[in-house]
Design a protein around this motif. Structure first.
Motif, PDB file in Angstrom:
ATOM      1  N   GLY A   1       4.849  -5.417   2.142  1.00 12.35           N
ATOM      2  CA  GLY A   1       4.371  -6.332   3.418  1.00 12.35           C
ATOM      3  C   GLY A   1       4.473  -5.546   4.658  1.00 12.35           C
ATOM      4  N   PHE A   2       3.701  -5.728   5.440  1.00 10.29           N
ATOM      5  CA  PHE A   2       3.648  -4.944   6.906  1.00 10.29           C
ATOM      6  C   PHE A   2       3.383  -6.221   7.874  1.00 10.29           C
ATOM      7  N   HIS A   3       2.875  -7.233   7.584  1.00  8.13           N
ATOM      8  CA  HIS A   3       2.662  -8.456   8.630  1.00  8.13           C
ATOM      9  C   HIS A   3       3.168  -9.697   7.904  1.00  8.13           C
ATOM     10  N   ASN A   4       3.733 -10.544   8.981  1.00  9.36           N
ATOM     11  CA  ASN A   4       4.148 -11.770   8.685  1.00  9.36           C
ATOM     12  C   ASN A   4       5.498 -11.857   7.809  1.00  9.36           C
ATOM     13  N   THR A   5       6.452 -10.700   8.031  1.00 12.20           N
ATOM     14  CA  THR A   5       7.542 -10.560   7.344  1.00 12.20           C
ATOM     15  C   THR A   5       8.411  -9.612   8.112  1.00 12.20           C
ATOM     16  N   VAL A   6       9.697  -9.504   7.919  1.00  8.59           N
ATOM     17  CA  VAL A   6      10.625  -8.541   8.548  1.00  8.59           C
ATOM     18  C   VAL A   6      10.565  -7.352   7.786  1.00  8.59           C
ATOM     19  N   VAL A   7      10.146  -6.088   8.422  1.00 11.64           N
ATOM     20  CA  VAL A   7       9.756  -4.869   7.907  1.00 11.64           C
ATOM     21  C   VAL A   7      10.902  -4.039   7.881  1.00 11.64           C
ATOM     22  N   LYS A   8      11.214  -3.660   9.225  1.00  7.97           N
ATOM     23  CA  LYS A   8      12.518  -2.902   9.310  1.00  7.97           C
ATOM     24  C   LYS A   8      12.769  -1.652   8.347  1.00  7.97           C
ATOM     25  N   ASP A   9      13.773  -1.409   7.812  1.00  8.35           N
ATOM     26  CA  ASP A   9      13.878  -0.191   6.919  1.00  8.35           C
ATOM     27  C   ASP A   9      13.060  -0.427   5.858  1.00  8.35           C
ATOM     28  N   GLN A  10      12.720  -1.430   5.446  1.00  2.00           N
ATOM     29  CA  GLN A  10      11.898  -1.466   4.126  1.00  2.00           C
ATOM     30  C   GLN A  10      10.609  -0.921   4.314  1.00  2.00           C
ATOM     31  N   VAL A  11      10.131  -0.532   5.237  1.00  2.00           N
ATOM     32  CA  VAL A  11       9.046   0.158   5.456  1.00  2.00           C
ATOM     33  C   VAL A  11       9.142   1.595   4.693  1.00  2.00           C
ATOM     34  N   HIS A  12      10.203   1.882   4.382  1.00  4.32           N
ATOM     35  CA  HIS A  12      10.419   3.213   3.438  1.00  4.32           C
ATOM     36  C   HIS A  12      10.559   2.986   1.989  1.00  4.32           C
ATOM     37  N   ALA A  13      10.692   1.534   1.516  1.00  2.92           N
ATOM     38  CA  ALA A  13      10.650   1.288   0.074  1.00  2.92           C
ATOM     39  C   ALA A  13       9.549   0.760  -0.588  1.00  2.92           C
ATOM     40  N   PRO A  14       9.432   1.087  -1.586  1.00  3.93           N
ATOM     41  CA  PRO A  14      10.220   2.139  -2.370  1.00  3.93           C
ATOM     42  C   PRO A  14      10.106   3.556  -1.851  1.00  3.93           C
ATOM     43  N   ASP A  15      11.128   4.464  -1.985  1.00  2.32           N
ATOM     44  CA  ASP A  15      10.975   5.551  -1.193  1.00  2.32           C
ATOM     45  C   ASP A  15      10.460   6.764  -2.268  1.00  2.32           C
ATOM     46  N   TRP A  16      10.360   7.856  -1.804  1.00  7.92           N
ATOM     47  CA  TRP A  16       9.929   8.943  -2.713  1.00  7.92           C
ATOM     48  C   TRP A  16      10.872   9.584  -3.901  1.00  7.92           C
ATOM     49  N   THR A  17      12.027   8.829  -4.086  1.00 10.18           N
ATOM     50  CA  THR A  17      12.990   8.960  -5.378  1.00 10.18           C
ATOM     51  C   THR A  17      12.435   8.081  -6.182  1.00 10.18           C
ATOM     52  N   THR A  18      11.596   7.462  -6.110  1.00  3.52           N
ATOM     53  CA  THR A  18      11.027   6.502  -7.162  1.00  3.52           C
ATOM     54  C   THR A  18       9.560   6.634  -7.700  1.00  3.52           C
ATOM     55  N   THR A  19       9.586   6.144  -9.108  1.00  4.88           N
ATOM     56  CA  THR A  19       8.370   6.550  -9.850  1.00  4.88           C
ATOM     57  C   THR A  19       7.194   5.316  -8.851  1.00  4.88           C
ATOM     58  N   GLU A  20       7.775   4.295  -8.577  1.00  3.17           N
ATOM     59  CA  GLU A  20       6.713   3.228  -7.887  1.00  3.17           C
ATOM     60  C   GLU A  20       5.985   4.092  -6.637  1.00  3.17           C
TER      61      GLU A  20
ATOM     62  N   ASP B   1      26.519   9.889   1.400  1.00  5.76           N
ATOM     63  CA  ASP B   1      27.147  11.160   1.438  1.00  5.76           C
ATOM     64  C   ASP B   1      26.459  12.452   1.028  1.00  5.76           C
ATOM     65  N   GLU B   2      26.876  13.376   1.289  1.00  3.05           N
ATOM     66  CA  GLU B   2      26.134  14.656   1.119  1.00  3.05           C
ATOM     67  C   GLU B   2      25.537  14.907  -0.170  1.00  3.05           C
ATOM     68  N   ALA B   3      26.422  14.604  -1.165  1.00  6.52           N
ATOM     69  CA  ALA B   3      25.785  14.814  -2.605  1.00  6.52           C
ATOM     70  C   ALA B   3      24.839  14.066  -2.879  1.00  6.52           C
ATOM     71  N   ALA B   4      24.947  12.499  -2.554  1.00  7.55           N
ATOM     72  CA  ALA B   4      23.808  11.565  -2.599  1.00  7.55           C
ATOM     73  C   ALA B   4      22.392  12.131  -1.794  1.00  7.55           C
ATOM     74  N   THR B   5      22.679  12.676  -0.677  1.00  4.07           N
ATOM     75  CA  THR B   5      21.650  13.046  -0.038  1.00  4.07           C
ATOM     76  C   THR B   5      20.605  14.271  -0.894  1.00  4.07           C
ATOM     77  N   GLU B   6      21.440  15.099  -1.160  1.00  5.85           N
ATOM     78  CA  GLU B   6      21.155  16.201  -1.800  1.00  5.85           C
ATOM     79  C   GLU B   6      20.065  15.982  -3.105  1.00  5.85           C
ATOM     80  N   ARG B   7      20.867  14.796  -3.727  1.00  2.00           N
ATOM     81  CA  ARG B   7      19.850  14.406  -4.956  1.00  2.00           C
ATOM     82  C   ARG B   7      18.658  13.837  -4.571  1.00  2.00           C
ATOM     83  N   ALA B   8      18.574  12.954  -3.580  1.00  2.00           N
ATOM     84  CA  ALA B   8      17.513  12.479  -2.817  1.00  2.00           C
ATOM     85  C   ALA B   8      16.459  13.423  -2.523  1.00  2.00           C
ATOM     86  N   PHE B   9      17.013  14.445  -1.898  1.00  2.00           N
ATOM     87  CA  PHE B   9      15.893  15.500  -1.535  1.00  2.00           C
ATOM     88  C   PHE B   9      15.414  16.161  -2.626  1.00  2.00           C
TER      89      PHE B   9
END
Length: 399
Positions: free
Chosen positions: A88-107, A144-152
């Motif tokens: 959703g990008f209209h008529n909803t609260v977007v905020k940080d959810q514009v990134h979801a699902p992110d590139w760590t996901t199959t979706e 934390d740094e370890a979680a960020t590294e896994r995300a990258f």
């Protein structure tokens, strides 16, 4: 439309409709008028934004053929797509959810593959195509740094799947397409420095090893394939909020040979706080709306940068008025340089377009002003008129 300085369009994320039929109706309602005003008798381009639901629906061959027929009948074409907002990008609260699902996901990965499959069937013969996307993830989701590294690492492996797909499409159809990554404030990649570092330290090593193993590519061929299919989306608003100079960004990309897939022509809010700071911050409160993230970067007198994840946090800071300047991630109209006591980063657009005219660095230009509906009422105009005025302003600067 095709200009001497590249193909120019606007992004359809300004039009509502997360379902395909809803979005298609908005395109039918607005595009004939916009084309007639700007390119009567000439082909006119559309920067297509498809939400995930719309991408699933348009993958149906019957619906896709209907859309292709409508484009042909109206002398319209698609060369770029916006694959950043998934839902959703209209008529909803977007905020940080514009990134979801992110590139760590199959979706996110499957959604992006679907966009490229659609774009390959829409592209005019002989044109290259691009899909812009998010800067991997939202940095505050990783504690934390370890979680960020896994995300990258996970995000990079998923993006390499896109490189693989685009190599296969090019082999089978001779169609060249690229994924255009869009650094954004508080993304895992929020500026060109972080983008180039990620490209050097993650994408090239991981991607090269994968392509060598799967295709038997040499290191040189693997690197060339990655550089061809993973490029930068140069969002002028985001560059300005990061206080980066356009020429510096291009020179930084050049150190690795990274290309720019498209310029997203956009403008941020700028506030000079060296005079009448309290009055200006009070005026800024009318821009404090609840739908989109409006990250703030404040430049102090000594040149250091103070970052706020959203406008309310910045306005609540008692020391805020001590900064020299604020720049705010708020895609305001391009053709307006001043909003009463507030200014825009319009000058950064002019700098970028001047470079493009002198030394073209991409063939794709897309206006991305999407906040019309949440702007103060006195700035709002009918959407078709607003888009025409935006594009006319850009054409004037390119002339």
């Amino acid at each position: 439309m095709n200009t001497p300085h590249g193909h120019l369009t606007y992004c359809s994320n300004i039009h509502p409709g997360e379902k395909w039929n809803e979005h298609f109706q908005e395109l039918k309602k607005n595009l004939p008028y916009i084309r007639k005003e700007l390119a009567d008798g000439q082909p006119f381009a559309l920067g297509l934004r498809l939400a995930n639901d719309a991408s699933l629906e348009l993958s149906d061959p019957v619906r896709l053929q209907e859309f292709k027929d409508w484009l042909a009948e109206n002398d319209l074409y698609v060369f770029t797509m916006n694959g950043f907002p998934y839902g959703g990008f209209h008529n909803t609260v977007v905020k940080d959810q514009v990134h979801a699902p992110d590139w760590t996901t199959t979706e996110r990965t499957e959604y992006t593959k679907r966009l490229f499959s659609i774009l390959a069937q829409l592209l005019p013969e002989g044109m290259e195509g691009g899909v812009s996307t998010s800067p991997l993830s939202y940095r505050f989701w990783w504690k934390d740094e370890a979680a960020t590294e896994r995300a990258f690492e996970t995000a990079t492996h998923n993006m390499v799947q896109i490189v693989d797909l685009l190599i296969e499409i090019k082999r089978e159809t001779d169609i060249l397409m690229h994924l255009d990554i869009e650094p954004e404030p508080d993304g895992l990649l929020e500026n060109s420095v972080e983008f180039v570092e990620w490209y050097r330290d993650y994408l090239l090593p991981i991607g090269t090893a994968y392509l060598q193993e799967k295709y038997g590519f040499s290191e040189v061929l693997a690197r060339a394939a990655i550089l061809e299919h993973i490029q930068l989306c140069f969002d002028v608003c985001h560059v300005a909020v990061a206080y980066e100079e356009p020429q510096d960004v291009l020179e930084r990309l050049g150190t690795l040979g990274i290309k720019v897939g498209k310029i997203q022509i956009s403008s941020a809010v700028k506030v000079d706080l060296q005079q009448n700071a309290d009055e200006k911050l009070e005026t800024l409160r009318s821009f404090n709306e609840p739908v989109y993230l409006h990250q703030v970067v404040a430049r102090q007198s000594e040149g250091t940068l103070e970052k706020y994840p959203d406008l309310p946090e910045a306005l609540a800071d008692e020391n805020a008025a001590k900064a020299d300047e604020w720049r705010i991630h708020f895609h305001v109209p391009l053709f307006i340089n001043s909003y009463g006591k507030l200014d825009s980063t319009q000058d950064e657009i002019i700098k970028t377009l001047d470079i493009q005219k002198e030394n073209p660095f991409t063939n794709h230009l897309e206006v991305e002003t999407y906040t019309w509906g949440v702007l103060p009422p006195e700035i709002q105009k009918p959407i078709g008129q607003s888009i025409v005025r935006e594009l006319q302003w850009v054409l004037g600067k390119l002339d």
